[in-house]
Design an enzyme around this catalytic site. Structure first.
Site, PDB file in Angstrom:
ATOM      1  N   TYR A  82      -6.003 -19.119 -10.933  1.00 42.47           N
ATOM      2  CA  TYR A  82      -5.135 -18.954  -9.764  1.00 42.47           C
ATOM      3  C   TYR A  82      -5.616 -17.827  -8.851  1.00 42.47           C
ATOM      4  O   TYR A  82      -5.118 -17.654  -7.743  1.00 42.47           O
ATOM      5  CB  TYR A  82      -3.684 -18.681 -10.191  1.00 42.47           C
ATOM      6  CG  TYR A  82      -3.017 -19.843 -10.894  1.00 42.47           C
ATOM      7  CD1 TYR A  82      -3.491 -21.139 -10.771  1.00 42.47           C
ATOM      8  CD2 TYR A  82      -1.893 -19.642 -11.687  1.00 42.47           C
ATOM      9  CE1 TYR A  82      -2.890 -22.201 -11.419  1.00 42.47           C
ATOM     10  CE2 TYR A  82      -1.276 -20.711 -12.339  1.00 42.47           C
ATOM     11  CZ  TYR A  82      -1.790 -21.984 -12.206  1.00 42.47           C
ATOM     12  OH  TYR A  82      -1.197 -23.037 -12.850  1.00 42.47           O
ATOM     13  N   LYS A  91      -9.831 -23.408 -24.265  1.00 42.40           N
ATOM     14  CA  LYS A  91     -10.644 -24.617 -24.388  1.00 42.40           C
ATOM     15  C   LYS A  91     -12.085 -24.179 -24.634  1.00 42.40           C
ATOM     16  O   LYS A  91     -12.972 -24.389 -23.790  1.00 42.40           O
ATOM     17  CB  LYS A  91     -10.526 -25.471 -23.117  1.00 42.40           C
ATOM     18  CG  LYS A  91      -9.165 -26.095 -22.905  1.00 42.40           C
ATOM     19  CD  LYS A  91      -8.958 -27.382 -23.685  1.00 42.40           C
ATOM     20  CE  LYS A  91      -9.794 -28.507 -23.098  1.00 42.40           C
ATOM     21  NZ  LYS A  91      -9.738 -29.719 -23.963  1.00 42.40           N
ATOM     22  N   ASP A 115      -5.118 -28.217 -25.381  1.00 42.45           N
ATOM     23  CA  ASP A 115      -4.586 -29.592 -25.349  1.00 42.45           C
ATOM     24  C   ASP A 115      -3.984 -29.972 -26.698  1.00 42.45           C
ATOM     25  O   ASP A 115      -2.949 -30.630 -26.780  1.00 42.45           O
ATOM     26  CB  ASP A 115      -5.648 -30.595 -24.893  1.00 42.45           C
ATOM     27  CG  ASP A 115      -6.972 -30.466 -25.627  1.00 42.45           C
ATOM     28  OD1 ASP A 115      -7.204 -29.422 -26.257  1.00 42.45           O
ATOM     29  OD2 ASP A 115      -7.778 -31.409 -25.582  1.00 42.45           O
ATOM     30  N   ASP A 158       0.936 -21.451 -17.937  1.00 42.79           N
ATOM     31  CA  ASP A 158       1.879 -21.989 -16.959  1.00 42.79           C
ATOM     32  C   ASP A 158       2.446 -23.314 -17.494  1.00 42.79           C
ATOM     33  O   ASP A 158       3.662 -23.537 -17.532  1.00 42.79           O
ATOM     34  CB  ASP A 158       1.116 -22.225 -15.649  1.00 42.79           C
ATOM     35  CG  ASP A 158       2.019 -22.469 -14.469  1.00 42.79           C
ATOM     36  OD1 ASP A 158       3.250 -22.452 -14.663  1.00 42.79           O
ATOM     37  OD2 ASP A 158       1.508 -22.685 -13.358  1.00 42.79           O
ATOM     38  N   ASP A 199       6.180 -23.984 -19.788  1.00 40.76           N
ATOM     39  CA  ASP A 199       7.190 -24.916 -19.266  1.00 40.76           C
ATOM     40  C   ASP A 199       7.507 -25.996 -20.304  1.00 40.76           C
ATOM     41  O   ASP A 199       8.662 -26.374 -20.484  1.00 40.76           O
ATOM     42  CB  ASP A 199       6.690 -25.593 -17.986  1.00 40.76           C
ATOM     43  CG  ASP A 199       7.073 -24.796 -16.743  1.00 40.76           C
ATOM     44  OD1 ASP A 199       7.629 -23.689 -16.913  1.00 40.76           O
ATOM     45  OD2 ASP A 199       6.827 -25.274 -15.627  1.00 40.76           O
TER      46      ASP A 199
END
Ligand code: NAD
Length: 372
Positions: free
Chosen positions: A143, A194, A227, A251, A255
């Site tokens: 970001y 990852k 993942d 992020d 959530d």
């Protein structure tokens, strides 16, 4: 009550001021019954600040935030300001606070209250007793990484790009927060990245492992690809205690984890900076929900997320763990007694009592009175 605890309250927009009013009742109760006082300053943020000062956070408010021991934040935004210039959007006020206070560690607890086990979209046996903490790196990663932008490439196609970038110290400081926190919980950290496909993931895993070996070998550390973690959070979320991950994965995963618990109206968060010479970190506490314009001004908002954000503040900024426990227990008992704001009225509603924002706040204070 005067104290050496400096608190800045920023209620913001929409339901922010409504839910903050309920927390004020608890702050007053704490001052009177537990001698936990604060020197409180209050200011505008978001659309409210934009209306008054023409910016979503004034320089004065920013200065006060930097001087405060903690900032208690409500929520910002709403349709009234949707057309504001990008640099003046209400959310920029919050981003400025995070940036200038250098709040790099975002703590998002996901806890399922027994009384609300039916509100989760997962089976009760999977979420009953769930209590995990996700720590998301908040000030770096994709970001913020440069270069970023869009252009037309040599083939004449429009192309956009972002850069995922982490330095070793950025990884180490957020992992240190995770290890420290785990020591006060179940002593387990899961680090997610990852590393199979990303250089930043490889560095993340190396640095988490190094730091663990150097300073936190008493804490159990494991690693998982982000993942795989997304799947595992739905399959067996109770396996985890503290999860630490980067800005983008955090992020999304935080959530996802919050949805295990049922309602946005229940979930607090904390954002912490680096410790100063006295060991105190800059800190901002806020519910994860937004300004909920659809219910603002109607007395319907659930004040629990804001209340639990205040409890996190007691625990992490002021080392008042017992008082934080008391607030959390009062919330739990009020839910057990069947009090429900509209957002919590899902599934089986037998034995529940529908209440508004103020009644929920009053019920929590009354329960505190009973507990003391
Ligand atoms: P939202 O979280 O405000 O609302 C989503 C849904 O959840 C709505 O139906 C709302 O009524 C409900 N809800 C949220 N909090 C609740 C509570 N305490 N009690 C009962 N119900 C609650 O998200 P949104 O609708 O996507 O965004 C609305 C505005 O808030 C936008 O302007 C957005 O930019 C802003 N926003 C601000 C923050 C923040 O201040 N940190 C975070 C998210 C969104």
């Amino acid at each position: 009550m005067a104290s050496n605890r400096n608190l800045l309250v920023l209620p913001g927009d929409g339901i922010g001021p409504e839910v903050m009013n309920e927390v004020r009742k608890i702050i007053a109760w704490m001052g009177k019954k537990r001698a936990v006082g604060f020197d409180i300053k209050e200011d505008l943020v978001g659309g409210a600040a934009l209306d008054k000062h023409g910016v979503p956070l004034s320089d004065d408010a920013m200065k006060t935030a930097l001087e405060a021991d903690a900032v208690l934040f409500g929520s910002v935004g709403g349709p009234k300001w949707d057309t504001a210039d990008f640099s003046k959007k209400p959310e920029r006020g919050l981003l400025r606070l995070r940036k200038e206070m250098d709040l790099f560690a975002n703590l998002r607890p996901a806890k399922v209250f027994d009384a609300l086990v039916d509100a989760s979209s997962l089976k009760p046996e999977i979420v009953k007793g769930l209590d995990i903490m996700i720590i998301r790196e908040l000030t770096s990663g994709v970001y913020f990484g440069e270069p970023r932008g869009r252009h037309t490439n040599a083939k004449g196609e429009v192309e956009a790009f972002d850069t995922q970038r982490y330095t070793a110290p950025e990884i180490r400081r957020v992992c240190a927060v995770a290890f420290e926190l785990a020591r006060k919980r179940k002593n387990k950290v899961l680090s997610a990245e990852k590393a199979n496909v990303m250089y930043t993931g490889v560095l993340w895993r190396e640095e988490a492992t190094k730091l663990h070996k150097e300073s936190y070998s008493d804490v159990a550390l494991s690693h998982m690809y982000a993942d795989a973690l997304a799947m595992q959070l739905l399959r067996a979320p109770k396996e985890f205690d503290v999860i630490v991950t980067d800005n983008l994965f955090g992020d999304i995963l935080s959530d996802e984890a919050s949805m295990l618990t049922g309602s946005l109206g229940l979930l607090p968060s904390a954002s912490l900076g680096a410790p100063d010479a006295t060991g105190r970190r800059k800190a901002l506490y806020e519910p994860i929900h937004g300004s909920a314009p659809d219910i603002a001004g109607k007395g319907l908002a659930n004040p629990i997320a804001q209340t639990l954000s205040y409890a996190m503040m007691l625990r992490y900024s002021f080392d008042l763990g017992k008082d934080a426990d008391m607030v959390e227990l009062a919330v739990e008992n009020v839910l057990k007694a069947g009090y429900r704001t509209g957002d919590l009225l899902v599934g089986n509603t037998d034995g529940t009592k529908k209440v508004g924002t103020q009644e929920m706040g009053d019920a929590i204070v009354k329960e505190l009175d009973r507990l003391v």
